[in-house]
Design a protein around this motif. Structure first.
Motif, short mmCIF file in Angstrom:
data_model
loop_
_atom_site.label_atom_id
_atom_site.label_comp_id
_atom_site.label_asym_id
_atom_site.label_seq_id
_atom_site.Cartn_x
_atom_site.Cartn_y
_atom_site.Cartn_z
N ALA A 45 0.83 -1.21 0.00
CA ALA A 45 0.00 0.00 0.00
C ALA A 45 0.87 1.26 0.00
O ALA A 45 0.57 2.23 -0.70
N LEU A 46 1.95 1.23 0.77
CA LEU A 46 2.84 2.39 0.84
C LEU A 46 3.42 2.74 -0.52
O LEU A 46 3.67 3.91 -0.83
N LEU A 47 3.64 1.72 -1.35
CA LEU A 47 4.31 1.94 -2.64
C LEU A 47 3.43 2.69 -3.63
O LEU A 47 3.92 3.15 -4.66
N ALA A 48 2.15 2.82 -3.32
CA ALA A 48 1.26 3.59 -4.19
C ALA A 48 1.46 5.09 -4.02
O ALA A 48 0.95 5.87 -4.81
N PRO B 231 0.20 10.06 0.35
CA PRO B 231 0.60 10.89 1.49
C PRO B 231 -0.55 11.24 2.43
O PRO B 231 -0.33 11.43 3.63
N LYS B 232 -1.78 11.33 1.92
CA LYS B 232 -2.91 11.63 2.80
C LYS B 232 -3.15 10.51 3.80
O LYS B 232 -3.61 10.74 4.92
N ALA B 233 -2.84 9.27 3.39
CA ALA B 233 -3.04 8.12 4.28
C ALA B 233 -1.84 7.86 5.17
O ALA B 233 -1.98 7.52 6.35
N PHE B 234 -0.63 8.01 4.60
CA PHE B 234 0.57 7.58 5.33
C PHE B 234 1.52 8.72 5.69
O PHE B 234 2.51 8.49 6.38
N GLY B 235 1.25 9.93 5.21
CA GLY B 235 2.04 11.07 5.65
C GLY B 235 3.27 11.38 4.83
O GLY B 235 3.97 12.35 5.13
N TYR B 236 3.56 10.61 3.81
CA TYR B 236 4.73 10.89 2.97
C TYR B 236 4.55 10.24 1.60
O TYR B 236 3.75 9.32 1.43
N GLU B 237 5.32 10.75 0.65
CA GLU B 237 5.27 10.23 -0.70
C GLU B 237 6.38 9.21 -0.93
O GLU B 237 7.41 9.24 -0.26
N VAL B 238 6.15 8.31 -1.86
CA VAL B 238 7.15 7.32 -2.25
C VAL B 238 7.38 7.47 -3.76
O VAL B 238 6.49 7.18 -4.55
N PRO B 239 8.56 7.95 -4.18
CA PRO B 239 8.82 8.11 -5.61
C PRO B 239 8.72 6.78 -6.36
O PRO B 239 9.00 5.72 -5.80
N ASN C 171 -6.23 -3.56 -6.10
CA ASN C 171 -6.70 -2.67 -7.15
C ASN C 171 -6.86 -1.25 -6.63
O ASN C 171 -6.64 -0.28 -7.35
N GLY C 172 -7.23 -1.12 -5.35
CA GLY C 172 -7.57 0.19 -4.81
C GLY C 172 -6.43 0.97 -4.21
O GLY C 172 -6.63 2.12 -3.80
N TYR C 173 -5.24 0.42 -4.12
CA TYR C 173 -4.12 1.16 -3.54
C TYR C 173 -3.66 2.24 -4.51
O TYR C 173 -3.09 1.97 -5.56
N GLY C 174 -3.94 3.50 -4.12
CA GLY C 174 -3.54 4.61 -4.98
C GLY C 174 -4.22 4.58 -6.34
O GLY C 174 -3.60 4.96 -7.34
N ASP C 175 -5.48 4.13 -6.37
CA ASP C 175 -6.22 4.04 -7.64
C ASP C 175 -5.44 3.22 -8.66
O ASP C 175 -5.39 3.55 -9.84
N GLY C 176 -4.84 2.13 -8.18
CA GLY C 176 -4.12 1.22 -9.07
C GLY C 176 -2.64 1.50 -9.20
O GLY C 176 -1.92 0.74 -9.86
N GLU C 177 -2.14 2.56 -8.55
CA GLU C 177 -0.73 2.93 -8.71
C GLU C 177 0.20 1.86 -8.14
O GLU C 177 1.28 1.60 -8.69
N SER D 238 1.03 -16.17 7.54
CA SER D 238 1.98 -15.14 7.10
C SER D 238 1.55 -13.80 7.68
O SER D 238 0.36 -13.59 7.98
N THR D 239 2.52 -12.90 7.83
CA THR D 239 2.27 -11.59 8.40
C THR D 239 2.69 -10.53 7.41
O THR D 239 3.82 -10.52 6.93
N VAL D 240 1.76 -9.61 7.08
CA VAL D 240 2.04 -8.56 6.11
C VAL D 240 2.81 -7.43 6.77
O VAL D 240 2.40 -6.90 7.80
N VAL D 241 3.93 -7.05 6.13
CA VAL D 241 4.71 -5.90 6.56
C VAL D 241 4.84 -4.96 5.37
O VAL D 241 5.27 -5.37 4.29
N GLY D 242 4.45 -3.71 5.56
CA GLY D 242 4.53 -2.73 4.48
C GLY D 242 5.93 -2.21 4.30
O GLY D 242 6.62 -1.91 5.28
#
Length: 312
Positions: A23-26, A29-37, A60-66, A270-274
């Motif tokens: 999710a972070l890779l999308a 910033p509104k959700a996580f507070g920073y951008e990921v290039p 499909n919904g993470y960053g509108d598909g980003e 399994s455990t998901v880590v972002g």
């Protein structure tokens, strides 16, 4: 030491104990507070594909598909999905549309972005956005997911969501092979306990997400006052500070304890880590392998916030 490769319930798939969350890779910033290039996101996925993590989760919904678009570019750069690697995505509505037809379109969009013709695992995402009756009605999303599995476009299907009582209702339909629960089985919250039991009883594999409570158990109380994507209650902050102190006495990083709390549960596959950068992959692998003394666990359990602070 943990068992690094594990069976994903009765699916016949083997997955790593840690699943790469994307999710972070999308870059939201509104959700996580920073951008990921974009280039950093692609490099992060390429690092994941190199191992030892063999399980990746997107939507499909993470960053509108980003997120999926960036993963698709990483797969192209890496020469495709490695043998034995399990890539999972989720179907998401368009606005308020979560019909069977929308489920089909959501998968088609995902496959195009990822550059794939099929996926090993496909989830119904956040079904709390509609009623259980609508989700399970004829022509609804559950029926369409089953059809997609029957057609072979997805090898296996799962459900990913929040409220534990609702998720248990989906588990008990018998249609799903995998469950994602998030933020509800952590050092700070045990509300998913009955859900994990119900899944184990039904032979449904459990993938546990957000074991860091949205970040505070990874960053620490000095760096974050947010828990489960909102401002943390004072009782929760006090618990985190107590856990930080307990871990420090034992020479254990708090993120390692938070991750291994999930990894050591036999009900969790399994455990998901972002991840937001390549080096985080190696850090999480190191945390999974950190030796933790057994007498730390009862100390952490004693610091658990009251059930009034759990998400349920």
């Amino acid at each position: 030491m943990i068992d690094w490769q594990r069976p994903l319930g009765g699916t016949g798939l083997d997955v790593s104990a840690v699943c790469a969350g994307t999710a972070l890779l999308a870059s939201m910033p509104k959700a996580f507070g920073y951008e990921v290039p974009e280039e950093r996101a692609i490099a992060t996925v390429v690092r994941v594909l190199a191992g030892p993590i063999t399980f990746l989760d997107t939507s499909n919904g993470y960053g509108d598909g980003e997120s999926e678009r960036r993963i698709g570019k990483a797969l192209a750069r890496a020469g495709g999905v490695p043998e034995g690697f399990v890539l999972a995505t989720k179907v998401d509505p368009a606005g308020a549309d979560f019909s069977g037809a929308r489920v089909r379109r959501s998968l088609e969009e995902s496959l195009e972005r990822l550059g794939l013709s099929r996926v090993p695992l496909l989830y119904l995402h956040d079904p709390e956005r509609i009623s259980f009756d609508d989700a399970t009605a004829r022509g609804g999303p559950v029926e369409e997911l089953v059809r997609i599995r029957d057609e072979g476009l997805a090898e296996h299907i799962g459900v990913a969501g929040g409220p534990v009582e609702l998720m248990e209702r989906f588990v008990r339909t018998g249609e799903f092979e995998v469950l994602i629960t998030h933020n509800r089985w952590t050092l700070l919250d045990r509300s998913a306990g009955p859900l994990l039991d119900a899944a184990a009883e039904r032979g449904v594999a459990v993938v546990n997400a957000a074991c860091f409570g949205g970040g505070i158990l990874a960053k620490g109380s000095a760096a974050s006052d947010r828990y489960a994507y909102r401002t943390a209650h004072p009782e929760v902050l006090d618990a985190v500070r107590g856990m930080e102190a307990a871990c420090a006495r034992h020479g254990v990083p708090l993120p390692a304890a938070a991750l291994q709390f999930s990894l050591r549960d036999p009900r969790i596959a399994s455990t998901v880590v972002g991840f937001s950068r390549p080096e985080r992959v190696d850090e999480s692998v190191a945390h999974a392998d950190t030796e933790i003394p057994e007498d730390l666990w009862p100390e952490l359990d004693a610091l658990l916030p009251s059930s009034e602070r759990w998400l349920h």
